[in-house]
Design a protein around this motif. Structure first.
Motif, PDB file in Angstrom:
ATOM      1  N   LEU A  64       0.867  -1.182   0.000  1.00  0.00           N
ATOM      2  CA  LEU A  64       0.000   0.000   0.000  1.00  0.00           C
ATOM      3  C   LEU A  64       0.901   1.227   0.000  1.00  0.00           C
ATOM      4  N   CYS A  65       0.905   1.946  -1.118  1.00  0.00           N
ATOM      5  CA  CYS A  65       1.728   3.148  -1.259  1.00  0.00           C
ATOM      6  C   CYS A  65       0.861   4.366  -0.939  1.00  0.00           C
ATOM      7  N   HIS A  66       1.501   5.451  -0.530  1.00  0.00           N
ATOM      8  CA  HIS A  66       0.701   6.641  -0.218  1.00  0.00           C
ATOM      9  C   HIS A  66      -0.044   7.151  -1.458  1.00  0.00           C
ATOM     10  N   THR A  67       0.448   6.839  -2.638  1.00  0.00           N
ATOM     11  CA  THR A  67      -0.245   7.291  -3.850  1.00  0.00           C
ATOM     12  C   THR A  67      -1.616   6.612  -3.981  1.00  0.00           C
ATOM     13  N   ASP A  68      -1.747   5.371  -3.523  1.00  0.00           N
ATOM     14  CA  ASP A  68      -3.067   4.724  -3.532  1.00  0.00           C
ATOM     15  C   ASP A  68      -4.034   5.514  -2.644  1.00  0.00           C
ATOM     16  N   GLY A  94      -4.121   0.147  -6.386  1.00  0.00           N
ATOM     17  CA  GLY A  94      -2.981  -0.750  -6.137  1.00  0.00           C
ATOM     18  C   GLY A  94      -2.033  -0.765  -7.318  1.00  0.00           C
ATOM     19  N   HIS A  95      -0.743  -0.521  -7.015  1.00  0.00           N
ATOM     20  CA  HIS A  95       0.242  -0.479  -8.121  1.00  0.00           C
ATOM     21  C   HIS A  95       1.595  -1.018  -7.664  1.00  0.00           C
ATOM     22  N   GLU A  96       1.609  -1.744  -6.535  1.00  0.00           N
ATOM     23  CA  GLU A  96       2.878  -2.221  -5.984  1.00  0.00           C
ATOM     24  C   GLU A  96       2.752  -3.738  -5.759  1.00  0.00           C
ATOM     25  N   GLY A 108       7.887  -2.868  -6.954  1.00  0.00           N
ATOM     26  CA  GLY A 108       6.966  -2.326  -7.960  1.00  0.00           C
ATOM     27  C   GLY A 108       6.725  -0.832  -7.813  1.00  0.00           C
ATOM     28  N   CYS A 109       7.062  -0.262  -6.638  1.00  0.00           N
ATOM     29  CA  CYS A 109       7.025   1.203  -6.522  1.00  0.00           C
ATOM     30  C   CYS A 109       8.077   1.711  -5.539  1.00  0.00           C
ATOM     31  N   GLY A 110       7.841   1.551  -4.227  1.00  0.00           N
ATOM     32  CA  GLY A 110       8.632   2.269  -3.219  1.00  0.00           C
ATOM     33  C   GLY A 110      10.134   2.096  -3.302  1.00  0.00           C
TER      34      GLY A 110
HETATM   35 ZN    ZN Z   1       3.616   4.203  -5.324  1.00  0.00          ZN
END
Ligand code: ZN
Ligand code: NAD
Ligand code: AHE
Length: 370
Positions: free
Chosen positions: A39-43, A61-63, A169-171
């Protein structure tokens, strides 16, 4: 087929766990079983309604990380059983952007991706009553299964654990890539990192990897200090606990300012502090945080006239299909650390609790395992 997903029905509402319809992959697409997602802050930025591009209903969701279940017509680079990480910044290797080494921002599917659709202009997800559900950042990893374009999947080694590499996948890639690809930090540099969350800690880890001498972390939450030091931070500053102006304090602490400063908060006032605490004459400030609809950055032009530069980075400047498998290797070879940053493991049913933990400053990364 049917799958289970956490659906964002409306801005500002908790996600709802439900069965949804998922059509199989069309030409150039791949069906992926998601095994884990961070869970990224962008979500949260999109869920909350702050994202000017936010569309509802959507599966956020993108990570994520998972396994290829089925490939569509014409897919040549992936096969059933491959382990993959979905990429919100794809890599088609053909567009003007992919062919320009100065950027990682492949634009080949950006317009449909931004509209919450797959490249053919349609969505594969729908509610059981037939209402279409939008994709998100081309990934939609808050679903047990998702359909992703082939060019937006990095194939990774099969022995890497999904519950850790999903974060690449992101962070992880964003933070480390901001240092290595975007700033190109030199050995012996001084770095200042604003925001010691899931991104900022990876900036710190990247600065250590690049050989920075002084690594200053800035956060309002004292609980972030220990983790920052674990990843290489040499100095911690809580702006609420110092006398006077934060910029003057940081300039003094670093003997003139940071060679490189990074915003990993998304707060436009902090972005200004980051720019102004970069060293006169040569300091570079990199914006990573994303700011809410209508917000703008400001500074006196004199800050730039006197040699500071303001830059930004998306996905750490990484070209995902090429770079992500290498970052997975770095993790597996012990060159970078991920495990301590995965502070919470949740089931999909508990996903809203993950956003509560983020707001309370208690998590670095909460990961949902399917
Ligand atoms: Zn992200
Ligand atoms: P997070 O919530 O885990 O971390 C944010 C941190 O900032 C927290 O530790 C918080 O205490 C701190 N903070 C908040 N206000 C502050 C202030 N005024 N001064 C100092 N510290 C402050 O979030 P995250 O997942 O690390 O994401 C950080 C930002 O990066 C978000 O805006 C996110 O949307 C963005 N992001 C951008 C990219 C990109 O490609 N550019 C990728 C991922 C995330
Ligand atoms: N939709 C927002 C912008 C959001 C944004 O900046 N996204 C970053 C990734 S954040 C990942 O956690 C990004 O890659 N942007 C490049 C792009 O093309 O979307 C808005 O302001 O409209």
């Amino acid at each position: 087929m049917r799958t289970t997903a956490a659906v964002a029905l409306e801005a500002g509402k908790p996600l709802e766990i439900m069965e949804v319809n998922l059509e199989g992959p069309k030409a150039g697409e791949v069906l992926v079983e998601i095994k884990a997602t961070g869970l990224c802050h962008t979500d949260e930025f999109t869920r909350s309604g702050d994202d000017p591009e936010g569309i509802f209903p959507a599966i956020l969701g993108h990570e994520g990380a998972g396994v290829v279940i089925e490939v569509g017509e014409g897919v040549t680079s992936l096969e059933v059983g491959d382990h993959v990480i979905p990429l919100y910044t794809p890599e088609c290797r053909e567009c003007d952007y992919c062919l320009n080494p100065k950027t990682n921002l492949c634009q080949s599917i950006r317009s449909t991706q931004g509209a919450g659709l797959l490249p053919d202009g349609s969505t594969r997800f729908s509610m059981l009553d037939g209402t279409p559900i939008h994709h998100y950042m081309g990934c939609s990893t808050f679903a047990n299964h998702t359909v992703v374009p082939e060019i937006a999947l990095a194939k990774v080694r099969k022995d890497a654990p999904f519950d850790k590499i999903c974060y690449i996948g992101c962070g992880v890639t964003t933070g480390i890539g901001a240092v290595i690809n975007t700033a190109k930090v030199e050995i012996g540099s001084t770095g200042i990192v604003f925001g010691l969350g899931g991104i900022g800690l990876n900036v710190i880890q990247g600065l250590r990897l690049a050989g920075a001498d002084q690594i200053v972390g800035v956060d309002l939450n004292d609980d972030k200090e220990a983790m920052g030091r674990h990843f290489g931070m040499t100095d911690f500053v809580n702006p609420t606990k110092i006398d006077g102006d934060i910029v003057a304090h940081l300039v003094e602490l670093t003997g003139g300012g940071g060679d490189y400063t990074f915003d990993a908060t998304g707060n436009v006032n902090v972005m200004r502090q980051a720019l102004e605490s970069a060293h006169k004459g040569w300091g570079e400030s990199i914006i990573i945080g994303v700011a809410g609809a209508g917000q703008e950055i400001a500074t006196r032009p004199f800050q730039l006239v006197t040699g500071r530069s303001w830059r930004g980075t998306a996905f750490g400047g990484a070209s995902g299909r090429t770079d992500v498998p290498k970052i997975v290797d770095w993790y597996m070879d012990g060159k970078i650390e991920i495990d301590p940053m995965i502070t919470h493991k949740l089931s999909l049913d508990e996903i809203n609790h993950g956003f509560d933990l983020m707001h309370e400053g208690k998590s670095i990364r909460a990961v949902v395992e399917f």
